[in-house]
Motif scaffolding. Sequence first.
Motif, short mmCIF file in Angstrom:
data_model
loop_
_atom_site.label_atom_id
_atom_site.label_comp_id
_atom_site.label_asym_id
_atom_site.label_seq_id
_atom_site.Cartn_x
_atom_site.Cartn_y
_atom_site.Cartn_z
N TYR A 79 0.82 -1.20 0.00
CA TYR A 79 0.00 0.00 0.00
C TYR A 79 0.86 1.26 0.00
O TYR A 79 2.01 1.26 0.46
N CYS A 80 0.30 2.33 -0.49
CA CYS A 80 1.02 3.60 -0.66
C CYS A 80 1.54 4.15 0.67
O CYS A 80 0.86 4.12 1.69
N ALA A 124 -4.53 7.70 -1.86
CA ALA A 124 -4.07 6.54 -2.61
C ALA A 124 -4.19 5.27 -1.78
O ALA A 124 -4.69 4.24 -2.24
N ARG A 167 -1.39 1.08 -9.95
CA ARG A 167 -2.52 0.17 -10.17
C ARG A 167 -2.55 -0.99 -9.17
O ARG A 167 -2.83 -2.13 -9.52
N TYR A 227 -0.57 8.70 -8.88
CA TYR A 227 0.04 7.53 -8.24
C TYR A 227 -0.76 6.27 -8.52
O TYR A 227 -0.20 5.22 -8.88
N LEU A 228 -2.08 6.36 -8.38
CA LEU A 228 -2.93 5.19 -8.59
C LEU A 228 -2.86 4.70 -10.04
O LEU A 228 -2.86 3.50 -10.31
N VAL A 235 -7.87 4.19 -1.30
CA VAL A 235 -8.37 3.49 -2.48
C VAL A 235 -7.82 2.07 -2.54
O VAL A 235 -8.55 1.09 -2.77
N GLU A 236 -6.51 1.94 -2.35
CA GLU A 236 -5.89 0.62 -2.41
C GLU A 236 -6.46 -0.33 -1.37
O GLU A 236 -6.70 -1.51 -1.65
N ALA A 262 -2.88 11.82 -5.81
CA ALA A 262 -3.32 10.43 -5.64
C ALA A 262 -3.70 9.81 -6.98
O ALA A 262 -3.39 8.64 -7.25
#
Length: 397
Positions: free
Chosen positions: A7-8, A387, A127, A122-123, A390-391, A119
């Motif tokens: 994860y970020c 980010a 991915r 980065y996403l 979301v992840e 974000a």
Amino acid sequence: MDTAKRYCEVADLAGSVEELCTIRHHIHQHPELAYEELETAALVAKKLEQWGYLVSTGVGQTGVVGSLTVGDGTRSIGIRADMDALPIHEKTGLPYASQRHGKMHACGHDGHTTMLLGAAKYLAETRHFSGTVHLYFQPAEEHGIKSGALSMIKDGLFERFPCDAVFGLHNHPGAPAGKFLFRRGPLQAAGDNVYITIHGNGGHAARPHLTVDPVVVAASIVMGLQTIVARNVDPTQPAVVTVGVLQAGTANNVIPGNARLELSVRSFSPEMRALLKERITELVHQQAASYGAEAEIDYCMGYPVVINSDRETAFAIEVAKELVGADKVEPHTDLLMGSEDFAYMLQARPGCFLRIGNGDGEDGCMVHNPAYDFNDRNLPIGAAYWARLVERFLAQP
């Protein structure tokens, strides 16, 4: 940790800080008021398209939605950032100060937009999720009545870009930069505006007995309004009735024919909101009548209460603790009397609205202030938070 579970981190955005500052400063230099955010929307759309998002413009007039689907996950998440500025003349003296006289990003929406763009990039590059993320770049949060959030919703936001939960944030002057503040349930107040015109009978200041003086009526109403919260509201329930405008007359030897009041009314429940409206309306009419005057009231219901759902707030708190540590997370912050139109999104979908500290001490300048500036130290922190959120929400199996 394998790639799917990686994860970020804030450090992952370190290389993007210069780019994020450049974006934020450009937006700050070119502020646009509610429903005028054409240049900002174009910038957002261009960036999202470059990064591979499916972009929809003109949502709710000037809103932008960027959508990205990765893998075969069926879940979806919505993240919102507001884009509009305020009609304030900037007095920061910064090299990137507003270039548009009388318009200023005095509430940090330039920072909110930039963090979500960080974000987004980065996403798109990493991915590390499976599902769909919708990024809602919203106009007109500052309008007060014609909400940009409501405009996007009426334009089919959640039908066209559906999400299982929706999240948003606002910077919080007075808290250390990078500290996250949360609260389950009600967080920010409903904000209503009341416009009152007192119709009296003007005349010469030396002959007041031949007039119905609206200034005296207005003064009586102002004092009477102070009793509503003090004597009609349960002392355990927060509420505010503020008279922000009292206008009457043009000369000291003339009793005017009319006077005008403008009120800001804040509350945290539908029941309290209804009580305040009832009592204000009754008191104003009856006070005016007792002096032989008449009152005209325009009671405008503004943004509703921001109410965070329990499960999504608990999840958002967990993500913040993972990212920055429990010592930089306040899970039960104080109620806030300011209003926020993200409340409409939370009425339509479960979710959480959170706050991120913008600085304390000398860095803690309040929003809606000509000396305010968003704290650039938050750019990589906020971007990394979105980010990671979301992840985690769309975690790969």
